[in-house]
Design a protein around this motif. Structure first.
Motif, PDB file in Angstrom:
ATOM      1  N   ARG A 159       5.265   1.818  -1.775  1.00  8.45           N
ATOM      2  CA  ARG A 159       5.386   0.621  -2.624  1.00  8.45           C
ATOM      3  C   ARG A 159       6.827   0.111  -2.639  1.00  8.45           C
ATOM      4  O   ARG A 159       7.079  -1.085  -2.661  1.00  8.45           O
ATOM      5  CB  ARG A 159       4.958   0.937  -4.053  1.00  8.45           C
ATOM      6  CG  ARG A 159       3.469   0.913  -4.192  1.00  8.45           C
ATOM      7  CD  ARG A 159       3.067   1.213  -5.602  1.00  8.45           C
ATOM      8  NE  ARG A 159       1.621   1.238  -5.689  1.00  8.45           N
ATOM      9  CZ  ARG A 159       0.948   1.860  -6.636  1.00  8.45           C
ATOM     10  NH1 ARG A 159       1.594   2.487  -7.588  1.00  8.45           N
ATOM     11  NH2 ARG A 159      -0.356   1.826  -6.660  1.00  8.45           N
TER      12      ARG A 159
ATOM     13  N   GLU B 178       7.446  -1.647   0.561  1.00  8.55           N
ATOM     14  CA  GLU B 178       6.772  -2.949   0.550  1.00  8.55           C
ATOM     15  C   GLU B 178       7.620  -3.965  -0.222  1.00  8.55           C
ATOM     16  O   GLU B 178       7.827  -5.099   0.229  1.00  8.55           O
ATOM     17  CB  GLU B 178       5.388  -2.813  -0.100  1.00  8.55           C
ATOM     18  CG  GLU B 178       4.576  -4.097  -0.040  1.00  8.55           C
ATOM     19  CD  GLU B 178       3.451  -4.140  -1.077  1.00  8.55           C
ATOM     20  OE1 GLU B 178       2.963  -3.075  -1.500  1.00  8.55           O
ATOM     21  OE2 GLU B 178       3.090  -5.266  -1.472  1.00  8.55           O
TER      22      GLU B 178
ATOM     23  N   ALA C 199      -2.219   3.703  -4.575  1.00  9.39           N
ATOM     24  CA  ALA C 199      -1.920   2.584  -3.675  1.00  9.39           C
ATOM     25  C   ALA C 199      -3.194   2.068  -3.004  1.00  9.39           C
ATOM     26  O   ALA C 199      -3.381   0.862  -2.842  1.00  9.39           O
ATOM     27  CB  ALA C 199      -0.900   3.013  -2.634  1.00  9.39           C
TER      28      ALA C 199
ATOM     29  N   ASP D 292      -5.037   0.082  -5.495  1.00 14.28           N
ATOM     30  CA  ASP D 292      -4.275  -1.159  -5.674  1.00 14.28           C
ATOM     31  C   ASP D 292      -4.756  -2.232  -4.703  1.00 14.28           C
ATOM     32  O   ASP D 292      -5.009  -3.377  -5.068  1.00 14.28           O
ATOM     33  CB  ASP D 292      -2.809  -0.826  -5.331  1.00 14.28           C
ATOM     34  CG  ASP D 292      -1.837  -1.505  -6.266  1.00 14.28           C
ATOM     35  OD1 ASP D 292      -2.284  -2.263  -7.137  1.00 14.28           O
ATOM     36  OD2 ASP D 292      -0.630  -1.264  -6.106  1.00 14.28           O
TER      37      ASP D 292
ATOM     38  N   THR E 151       4.555  -6.194  -7.211  1.00 10.97           N
ATOM     39  CA  THR E 151       5.613  -6.385  -6.212  1.00 10.97           C
ATOM     40  C   THR E 151       6.790  -7.124  -6.841  1.00 10.97           C
ATOM     41  O   THR E 151       7.956  -6.772  -6.613  1.00 10.97           O
ATOM     42  CB  THR E 151       5.065  -7.160  -4.994  1.00 10.97           C
ATOM     43  OG1 THR E 151       3.861  -6.535  -4.568  1.00 10.97           O
ATOM     44  CG2 THR E 151       6.058  -7.184  -3.857  1.00 10.97           C
TER      45      THR E 151
END
Ligand code: NAD
Length: 421
Positions: A12, A15, A320, A323, A393
Motif C-alpha cells: 500500500r 502504491e 489488501a 480492498d 490512497t
C-alpha cells in the motif's frame, strides 16, 4: 497476523508512492523500521511458578518526532504484527500532522488468563525490559488492545522508579491522577465520530435514517456505538469475541453497554436477537465499522459485504485483497490511519500537558481534537478529489508527502543521495 500483512502494508505504501514524486532514497528510508527489540519477560505467577513471555517494541520511524504507538497484550502478537502496526503509526501521526513518528509494542499473552497481580508484574516487567529504548523524546507508548489506563499507570510508575524521577510524558493514556488527560479514553471513538460526521454527506448522500453494524464492542467500538446512536444512527448489529446481536430496528446501546460491563461479554444480551458473528460483516447496512482486530474483511468475505461504506476503526481490518474487491464493487473505505487517529491525537495533548506541567480541561481537549480531525479529513477529501484517488490512497499520499518533506529536511538524502558524497 502473518508476514503477509507486513508485505501488504508495504504494498500500500509503494502504491501511494506512485502518486507522489518521492525520491527512491526517501522510499528506502521508509521501507523498514529503524529499531526492533524483542525481549523475554519472566513473571512470577501467583502459584509460585515462573513463566516467560515474549515482548516487542518497534520504532519504525522518528524523523518527525519521537516514535508513538500503543502496547498490545494478545496471544497472537508477533514481531511482524508489531512492525506492521508501527508502520501504520508512522503514517497516522503524519496524517494528523503530529510531531511524532511511529512505534508499537506488544506482549504475546492472553491477559484474560492472568490475575490482576500477574498482569501488573507483567506490565512492570515489560517496561523494565524496554526502558532503554523508550522515553519522552525517544518513543512514547500508549494503550492498545487489552491494555488500558490501569496498565499505563503501572508502566509510568515503573519507568519513574528505573529513572529515579517523575517522567509522566513517557507514556500516554495514563490515569488522570498520574498525569493523564480528560477525554483520552473516549478519544478514538470521538475522533472516529468526527470523521463519520464530516464525510457522511459525501459517502451516504441519500441515507436519512442510516444503519450501522459494528464489529468489536470494546473501548473504541462500544463508545462509537453510543455516539452514533445519540446522533440518530440505527445501530442494527454489534459483536464481540464471544457473541453478536442484531435488531434491524436499532439496538438499545445503553442496555448493551450495561450488560457488557456487568458480564464482560455480549452473550445473553437483553436486547436484539443472537447472530452468527461472521454474518454481521455481510448485513445490508449503510455503514460497516470493523472495530476489533486486523484482517476481519478478507478475500473470502469481501465479495459478500453489502455496506455502502466501511469506516475502519480497527487498525488494518481490510486486507489488501479485500480492498481491491470492495473497490471494484464500489464500496467506499474511510481508512484507519484517519478514522482511528483521535486516540493518538489526544495522546499528543497529554504529552504536551505533561511536558509543560499543565492540566487541560475536557472542553479544551474536545475542541482541539475536533479541529484536528475536521482539518485533516477535509484535506484528505480535497486531495482525493483533486487527484482522483480513493480515500485510502489520498490519506497515504497526504502522510507520505509530510514524511518526505521531513526526511529531505534532515539533509541526509541530499548528502548521500547520489552515492558520491
Ligand atoms: P478492546 O480490547 O477494548 O476491544 C476489542 C473488541 O473486539 C472486544 O470487544 C473484543 O471482544 C472484540 N473482538 C475481538 N475479536 C473479535 C471478533 N473476531 N469478532 C468480533 N469482535 C471481536 O480494543 P480497542 O482499544 O477497542 O481496539 C479495537 C481496535 O481499534 C484495534 O484494532 C485497535 O488497534 C484499534 N485502535 C484502538 C485505539 C484506542 O485508543 N483504543 C486507537 C486506535 C486504534
Amino acid at each position: 497476523m502473518t508476514d503477509d500483512l507486513l508485505e501488504e502494508a508495504a504494498a500500500r505504501f509503494e502504491e501511494a508512492c506512485e502518486h507522489t514524486d518521492l525520491s527512491e532514497d526517501t522510499r528506502e528510508r521508509l521501507r523498514r523500521p529503524i529499531s526492533s527489540l524483542k525481549v523475554s519477560i519472566p513473571v512470577r505467577m501467583d502459584d509460585g511458578a515462573m513463566e516467560t513471555f515474549a515482548g516487542y517494541r518497534v520504532r519504525y520511524n522518528d524523523t518527525r518526532g519521537p516514535a508513538k504507538g500503543g502496547i498490545r497484550f494478545h496471544p497472537r502478537v508477533t514481531a511482524a504484527e508489531v512492525t506492521t502496526l508501527a508502520f501504520w503509526m508512522t503514517f497516522k501521526t503524519a496524517v494528523m500532522d503530529l510531531p511524532f513518528g511511529g512505534g508499537k509494542g506488544g506482549v504475546a499473552v492472553d491477559p484474560k488468563r492472568l490475575s490482576v497481580a500477574e498482569l501488573e508484574r507483567l506490565s512492570r516487567g515489560y517496561i523494565a525490559a524496554i526502558a532503554d529504548v523508550i522515553g519522552p523524546d525517544i518513543d512514547v507508548p500508549a494503550p492498545d488492545v487489552a491494555t488500558n489506563e490501569l496498565v499505563m499507570g503501572w508502566m509510568v510508575h515503573e519507568y519513574g522508579k528505573i529513572h529515579r524521577g517523575h517522567q509522566p510524558a513517557v507514556v500516554t493514556g495514563k490515569p488522570i491522577a498520574l498525569g493523564g488527560i480528560p477525554g483520552r479514553s473516549s478519544a478514538t471513538s470521538d475522533g472516529a465520530f468526527q470523521v463519520v460526521r464530516e464525510v457522511r454527506g459525501r459517502v451516504l448522500p441519500d441515507a436519512n435514517d442510516p444503519s450501522v453494524a459494528i464489529q468489536g464492542f470494546g473501548n473504541a467500538g462500544a463508545q462509537l456505538a453510543s455516539r452514533l446512536a445519540e446522533d440518530g444512527w440505527r445501530v442494527v448489529a454489534v459483536s464481540d469475541s464471544s457473541a453478536a446481536v442484531h435488531d434491524p430496528g436499532g439496538l438499545d446501546v445503553v442496555k448493551l453497554r450495561e450488560h457488557k460491563t456487568d458480564t464482560g461479554s455480549l452473550a445473553d444480551a437483553p436486547v436484539g436477537e443472537p447472530l452468527e458473528p461472521e454474518a454481521l460483516l455481510t448485513l445490508e447496512v449503510d455503514a460497516l465499522v470493523p472495530a476489533a482486530l486486523e484482517a476481519a474483511i478478507h478475500e473470502g468475505n469481501a465479495g459478500d459485504v453489502r455496506a455502502t461504506v466501511v469506516f475502519e476503526v480497527a487498525n488494518g481490518p481490510v486486507t489488501a485483497a479485500a480492498d481491491r474487491i470492495l473497490d471494484e464493487r464500489g464500496v467506499e473505505i474511510v481508512p484507519d490511519i484517519l478514522v482511528n487517529a483521535g486516540g493518538v491525537t489526544v495522546s499528543w495533548f497529554e504529552w504536551i500537558a505533561n511536558r509543560q506541567g499543565e492540566r487541560w480541561t475536557e472542553a479544551t481537549v474536545r475542541a482541539r481534537l475536533e479541529d484536528r480531525m475536521v482539518t485533516e479529513t477535509r484535506a484528505i477529501v480535497e486531495l482525493a478529489d483533486a487527484r482522483g484517488l480513493r480515500l485510502r490512497t489520498a490519506a497515504y499520499v497526504h502522510a507520505v508527502e509530510r514524511l518526505a518533506t521531513a526526511i529531505d529536511a534532515t539533509g541526509t538524502t541530499t548528502l548521500f543521495g547520489d552515492g558520491t558524497s
